[in-house]
Design a protein around this motif. Sequence first.
Motif: not given
Ligand SMILES: Cc1cc2nc3c(=O)[nH]c(=O)nc-3n(C[C@H](O)[C@H](O)[C@H](O)COP(=O)(O)OP(=O)(O)OC[C@H]3O[C@@H](n4cnc5c(N)ncnc54)[C@H](O)[C@@H]3O)c2cc1C
Length: 267
Positions: A11, A121-124, A130, A133-137, A139
């Motif tokens: 993308y 938790l979350g994407d980890a 995407p 549109g639920q990835g952040a939700n 988490a």
């Molecule tokens: C194109 C796209 C569109 C999306 N649209 C939506 C949407 O409309 N609605 C929705 O709910 N979700 C959406 N998502 C998904 C959403 O972005 C993710 O599910 C969400 O951001 C996950 O949050 P997180 O905190 O688990 O991980 P992340 O947001 O990835 O946060 C992890 C953080 O950890 C940091 N990090 C990584 N390694 C280290 C390290 N070693 N030390 C310190 N920091 C570190 C990273 O830099 C990052 O800031 C979309 C994703 C994409 C790619």
Amino acid sequence: DYEQAYLGHGYKELAIPPGPGGQFALDPHALHIWPRGGSMMIALPNADGSFTCTVFWPLEGRGSFAAFRTPEDLALFFSATYPDALGLMPTLTADYFRNPTGTLVTIRSRPWYYRDRVVLLGDACHAVVPFYGQGANAAFEDCAVLSETLARHAPDREAAFAQYESLRKPHTDALADLSLANFVEMRDHSASRAFRLTRRLEQELHRLFPRRFVPLYTLVTFTRTPYAEAVARARRQARALKATAAAAAAVVLVVALWLLLGRGGGR
Ligand SMILES: Cc1cc2nc3c(=O)[nH]c(=O)nc-3n(C[C@H](O)[C@H](O)[C@H](O)COP(=O)(O)OP(=O)(O)OC[C@H]3O[C@@H](n4cnc5c(N)ncnc54)[C@H](O)[C@@H]3O)c2cc1C
């Protein structure tokens, strides 16, 4: 137990700036989709009157990110594929060649915790593509459930982590499948008349029977129904609809036969 599966699509984000006077160039109350069978572009509104467009294209082959090396190639492709959007995207060339191409991955993993020390938790632990549109939700839901299990099992953190994982895993697995399926639906089916008719029928049924019939998209997007339960309920609803349609067809057939035979007997 770990799996990461990449799509053959990537993308890239592009932009539609605000129109003159700062107003939106498209309806801001809609998710805009340009479905092109095998690929698509979407646009979502921002608070400043602009839209962020995202193209989801194959990484290789015809019409892929690898195919466009010059502004001319790109302009030709856009004018043939997204002619109505092209005029709204004055920064297309700069955006396209400056912004990175992202990859799209589904991650399934287990376990999500190590003893009482670390928990994911979350994407980890469950990144999804995407398209729902639920990835952040998802988490945020992890946070809510973990918070509940920590309170329930205090001070036993390991038991809280174990229960958090067992409560969430079926739902994040279901979300991974839903998200993959919605990519196919958005890019390949959303332009078809049958698709739109089905969606309209679902909305009408929901309007008539707001408690008994809730479309899957509504369950996932606008309620806190856990994802696997939403899928199971949608399947039950689909079965009930099929049975109702079959019963209605049988009644119509019986009435038609009765009318035909009745008319024949009267002659
Ligand atoms: C194109 C796209 C569109 C999306 N649209 C939506 C949407 O409309 N609605 C929705 O709910 N979700 C959406 N998502 C998904 C959403 O972005 C993710 O599910 C969400 O951001 C996950 O949050 P997180 O905190 O688990 O991980 P992340 O947001 O990835 O946060 C992890 C953080 O950890 C940091 N990090 C990584 N390694 C280290 C390290 N070693 N030390 C310190 N920091 C570190 C990273 O830099 C990052 O800031 C979309 C994703 C994409 C790619």
